[in-house]
Design a protein around this motif. Structure first.
Motif, mmCIF file in Angstrom:
data_model
loop_
_atom_site.group_PDB
_atom_site.id
_atom_site.type_symbol
_atom_site.label_atom_id
_atom_site.label_comp_id
_atom_site.label_asym_id
_atom_site.label_seq_id
_atom_site.Cartn_x
_atom_site.Cartn_y
_atom_site.Cartn_z
ATOM 1 N N ARG A 1 -17.648 13.366 -17.174
ATOM 2 C CA ARG A 1 -17.686 14.833 -17.238
ATOM 3 C C ARG A 1 -16.443 15.434 -16.595
ATOM 4 O O ARG A 1 -15.888 16.410 -17.078
ATOM 5 N N VAL A 2 -16.043 14.873 -15.474
ATOM 6 C CA VAL A 2 -14.858 15.397 -14.784
ATOM 7 C C VAL A 2 -13.617 15.181 -15.644
ATOM 8 O O VAL A 2 -12.766 16.068 -15.776
ATOM 9 N N VAL A 3 -13.541 14.016 -16.280
ATOM 10 C CA VAL A 3 -12.426 13.743 -17.180
ATOM 11 C C VAL A 3 -12.452 14.739 -18.339
ATOM 12 O O VAL A 3 -11.421 15.307 -18.717
ATOM 13 N N GLN A 4 -13.656 14.955 -18.850
ATOM 14 C CA GLN A 4 -13.826 15.865 -19.982
ATOM 15 C C GLN A 4 -13.361 17.275 -19.639
ATOM 16 O O GLN A 4 -12.692 17.938 -20.425
ATOM 17 N N ALA B 1 -9.916 8.535 -12.750
ATOM 18 C CA ALA B 1 -9.970 8.117 -14.156
ATOM 19 C C ALA B 1 -9.087 9.034 -14.999
ATOM 20 O O ALA B 1 -8.405 8.589 -15.926
ATOM 21 N N TRP B 2 -9.088 10.308 -14.648
ATOM 22 C CA TRP B 2 -8.250 11.259 -15.366
ATOM 23 C C TRP B 2 -6.769 10.899 -15.221
ATOM 24 O O TRP B 2 -6.013 10.867 -16.185
ATOM 25 N N VAL B 3 -6.373 10.587 -13.985
ATOM 26 C CA VAL B 3 -4.985 10.202 -13.745
ATOM 27 C C VAL B 3 -4.670 8.932 -14.549
ATOM 28 O O VAL B 3 -3.621 8.829 -15.187
ATOM 29 N N ALA B 4 -5.599 7.990 -14.557
ATOM 30 C CA ALA B 4 -5.374 6.750 -15.309
ATOM 31 C C ALA B 4 -5.160 7.051 -16.793
ATOM 32 O O ALA B 4 -4.286 6.473 -17.439
ATOM 33 N N LEU B 5 -5.942 7.980 -17.300
ATOM 34 C CA LEU B 5 -5.814 8.330 -18.721
ATOM 35 C C LEU B 5 -4.447 8.974 -19.007
ATOM 36 O O LEU B 5 -3.767 8.632 -19.970
ATOM 37 N N ARG B 6 -4.080 9.916 -18.156
ATOM 38 C CA ARG B 6 -2.782 10.572 -18.299
ATOM 39 C C ARG B 6 -1.656 9.536 -18.240
ATOM 40 O O ARG B 6 -0.717 9.560 -19.022
ATOM 41 N N LEU B 7 -1.779 8.603 -17.285
ATOM 42 C CA LEU B 7 -0.727 7.608 -17.106
ATOM 43 C C LEU B 7 -0.645 6.661 -18.292
ATOM 44 O O LEU B 7 0.430 6.155 -18.617
ATOM 45 N N PRO C 1 -25.806 18.311 -11.008
ATOM 46 C CA PRO C 1 -26.232 16.982 -10.526
ATOM 47 C C PRO C 1 -25.083 16.069 -10.094
ATOM 48 O O PRO C 1 -25.318 15.051 -9.465
ATOM 49 N N LEU C 2 -23.851 16.414 -10.384
ATOM 50 C CA LEU C 2 -22.731 15.554 -9.987
ATOM 51 C C LEU C 2 -22.533 15.567 -8.477
ATOM 52 O O LEU C 2 -22.851 16.544 -7.812
ATOM 53 N N GLY C 3 -21.996 14.456 -7.963
ATOM 54 C CA GLY C 3 -21.748 14.358 -6.532
ATOM 55 C C GLY C 3 -20.265 14.179 -6.237
ATOM 56 O O GLY C 3 -19.443 14.118 -7.150
ATOM 57 N N VAL C 4 -19.950 14.081 -4.943
ATOM 58 C CA VAL C 4 -18.565 13.940 -4.524
ATOM 59 C C VAL C 4 -17.932 12.685 -5.134
ATOM 60 O O VAL C 4 -16.787 12.705 -5.581
ATOM 61 N N GLY C 5 -18.693 11.599 -5.189
ATOM 62 C CA GLY C 5 -18.178 10.353 -5.765
ATOM 63 C C GLY C 5 -17.764 10.530 -7.218
ATOM 64 O O GLY C 5 -16.736 10.001 -7.656
ATOM 65 N N ASP C 6 -18.550 11.285 -7.975
ATOM 66 C CA ASP C 6 -18.208 11.522 -9.381
ATOM 67 C C ASP C 6 -16.868 12.241 -9.487
ATOM 68 O O ASP C 6 -16.074 11.972 -10.387
ATOM 69 N N ILE C 7 -16.644 13.177 -8.566
ATOM 70 C CA ILE C 7 -15.398 13.949 -8.607
ATOM 71 C C ILE C 7 -14.204 13.048 -8.306
ATOM 72 O O ILE C 7 -13.213 13.053 -9.040
ATOM 73 N N VAL C 8 -14.303 12.253 -7.253
ATOM 74 C CA VAL C 8 -13.179 11.388 -6.879
ATOM 75 C C VAL C 8 -12.914 10.369 -7.987
ATOM 76 O O VAL C 8 -11.769 10.202 -8.434
ATOM 77 N N ARG C 9 -13.960 9.722 -8.461
ATOM 78 C CA ARG C 9 -13.766 8.733 -9.533
ATOM 79 C C ARG C 9 -13.278 9.401 -10.804
ATOM 80 O O ARG C 9 -12.447 8.864 -11.531
#
Ligand SMILES: Nc1ncnc2c1ncn2[C@@H]1O[C@H](COP(=O)(O)OP(=O)(O)OP(=O)(O)O)[C@@H](O)[C@H]1O
Ligand SMILES: [Mg+2]
Lengths: 311, 259
Positions: free
Chosen positions: B6-9, B112-118, B100-108
């Motif tokens: 979701r965060v990536v989205q 993951a977003w950075v990995a996708l961009r890279l 329902p998302l937590g802090v861990g979801d945000i960090v991961r």
């Protein structure tokens, strides 16, 4: 888990400390399904801290808290799935459009796309933002942003809606627009939990409220109860010249149930303000001005805490 | 897992508005660098006698190093100002944490977003390298994940740094970070010249810094020049840095957003 007959939210000796500061200092309250429950208190009373603990946004320091039958410590995600949160400061996603704000929020709740699209449309109509759906968030007025935040909080059809100062900083027209939406939600049977430091807001919206000051609850009841319990029906406000005031020497004694001295005025708590005013005049006290009004929660607050609500 | 997606989205929705320009520059940057430095400077360097390891041309030496460095730069940038904005100014994360998302979801999710961009940055870079006829081995394909890992390993501690509570002016400390950490790493981690050229002390120091390992790993894969287990050291370093950074970011985010 299903709150069949218990309260939706139950707090016992609930405490929040930030280092040395006790932001919330052992409060007890219950919020029942279908009611509009308010926290009324001045700046720093601990309203936001309480709301944030309920919203699982801030850990409980001590005491018990149950939200929809669950424990925020261990079941935060399940609790949050069933709450709608309108925070004190808008935190809309300014990088995406009005409509995308709701659609994306629906994704966080794992709401299927077709359902999300339908609710988004309905909710934008409900908060009168249908025409702005493709707009950016930034150019919206304060009142519009607030309404959008409310719509966003409703996207998951929450069991409880938490509103932290829903109308602070808005002009009267925008406030009324929001009150109107909140009335409609109430009529549909929603459970509302709201904080405010406006006594008119509390009186209009809340079935029941607690008055908070310095982290503690100082009174609890319906607005009408509280006024009946802690104030007389009417209040006579007298404005006097300073030298007159200094030389009063008990001339107002025995006229009122209670006399409250404020920097700019003297308030007499009485059953019949007009009659008391006549008596004051009969005693020959020279007045700058006088006003009779009905007692409000502000008077209750003043009585209980010795200071005014809005400074 | 879905929380992360979701965060990536969410970031993708924002990115959708700028992807064309961003993709274009992902191709343009390496092309310009390789033209100017690889061919231009390379023409001078290759004529001198001092040989590069493996006797490769300067362009071939430089290109994989730049790939690793480009990933470091994109990753650090993406994890600094935009993240600070979402923490502090826009409060985007507070809004996400009311779901329902937590802090861990945000960090991961941000990692993951950075990995996708890279992946797009490294992919574009690799295509450009291929056009310059740099790759010497099929393992060049593995250089893409290696470069992504290099970037993400930087991203994690920078996320932690962005979530510090104390900073009053966060962007100032980012400027300091770029000036005193990222730029020196860029210059002295073996991107432009073999670190063997440095005095012994600085050589030892280079071994302690992350970009050196990223550069060595990516270069080895592109040039097919690994003959020993040394690549394991480079890989291990980056993985440990990612793991430590991740734990730090989780801790800092929790302290900042869940107080
Ligand atoms: N994150 C924090 N760190 C330290 N102290 C805090 C924090 N949040 C709140 N406080 C302190 O806790 C007390 C209660 O604050 P809180 O925000 O709950 O009050 P409030 O009733 O919502 O006030 P307002 O009407 O101004 O919004 C204040 O003294 C405040 O300074
Ligand atoms: Mg508050």
């Amino acid at each position: 888990m299903e709150p069949t007959d218990g309260p939706l939210i139950r707090a016992r000796n609930l405490t929040k400390r930030f280092d040395a500061v006790a932001a919330v200092d052992g409060v007890d309250f219950d919020v029942w399904p279908g009611e509009a429950f308010g926290f009324l208190g001045p700046n720093g009373a601990g309203k936001t801290s309480t709301m944030r603990m309920i919203a699982c946004a801030s850990p409980v320091t001590a005491g018990e808290l149950t939200v929809i039958g669950m424990d925020p410590r261990t079941e935060a995600s399940a609790i949050k799935a069933r709450l709608g949160v309108v925070p004190q400061q808008d935190n809309l996603d300014v990088e995406i459009t009005v409509e995308e704000n709701l659609l994306m929020y629906a994704r966080y709740f794992d709401i299927p796309r077709n359902v999300a699209a339908r609710r988004t449309k309905e909710l934008l109509e409900f908060v009168q933002l249908g025409e702005r759906r493709r707009s950016e968030v930034e150019p919206l007025s304060g009142g519009m942003k607030r309404r959008l935040t409310i719509a966003r909080a409703l996207i998951n059809e929450p069991d409880v809606i938490l509103l932290d100062e829903p109308t602070t900083g808005l002009d009267p027209q925008a406030r009324h627009a929001i009150w109107d939406r909140l009335y409609r939600l109430k009529r549909r049977g929603a459970t509302l939990l709201l904080t405010t430091h406006y006594m008119d807001e509390a009186e209009q919206l809340c079935d029941r409220l607690v008055i908070m000051d310095k982290g503690r609850i100082v009174a609890e009841g319906s607005p009408r109860d509280l006024i009946a319990r802690y104030s007389t029906r009417e209040v006579l406000e007298l404005r006097l010249h300073d030298d007159v005031r200094a030389g009063l020497h008990g001339q107002l004694d025995g006229l009122a149930e209670r006399v409250q001295e404020l920097p700019d005025r003297v308030q007499l708590y009485v059953a019949d303000g007009e009659r008391t005013l006549e008596q004051v005049r009969a005693r020959g006290v020279p007045l700058v001005s006088a006003l009779v009004r009905r007692a409000t929660l502000e008077d209750v607050f003043l009585r209980l805490t010795g200071h005014t609500l809005v400074d | 897992m879905t929380g992360l997606l979701r965060v990536v989205q969410r970031n993708l929705i924002v990115y959708r508005r700028v992807w064309r320009g961003s993709l274009f520059s992902s191709f343009l940057q390496p092309t310009m660098y390789l033209l100017a430095m690889g061919l231009g400077i390379g023409a001078l360097v290759d004529r001198t006698a001092a040989a590069l390891p493996g006797d490769v041309a300067f362009l071939d030496f430089l290109a994989p190093g730049l790939l690793a460095a480009a990933c470091m730069q994109t990753a650090t940038f993406e994890s600094s100002w935009p993240v600070l904005g979402k923490i502090r100014w826009d409060r985007t994360y507070d809004a996400i944490l009311a779901t329902p998302l937590g802090v861990g979801d945000i960090v991961r999710g941000e990692l993951a977003w950075v990995a996708l961009r890279l992946t797009t940055v490294a992919g574009a870079f690799t295509i450009v390298m291929a056009l310059f006829d740099v790759p010497r081995s099929w393992t060049t394909l593995l250089a893409i994940p290696a470069a992504v890992l290099t970037g993400v390993a930087f991203s994690a501690p920078v996320l932690a740094f962005a979530a510090r509570r104390s900073v009053v002016s966060g962007s100032n400390s980012f400027n300091t970070m770029f000036r005193f950490v990222i730029t020196p790493l860029f210059l002295f981690s073996g991107v432009f010249f073999p670190i063997e050229r440095l005095p012994a002390l600085l050589q030892a120091a280079a071994w302690g810094t992350p970009l050196f390992h990223g550069v060595a790993l990516v270069r080895g894969l592109v040039l097919g020049s690994f003959e020993s287990w040394i690549w394991l050291v480079h890989l291990g370093y980056l993985l440990v840095m990612l793991a430590v950074g991740y734990v730090a970011a989780l801790w800092m985010f929790r302290r900042r957003l869940h107080a």
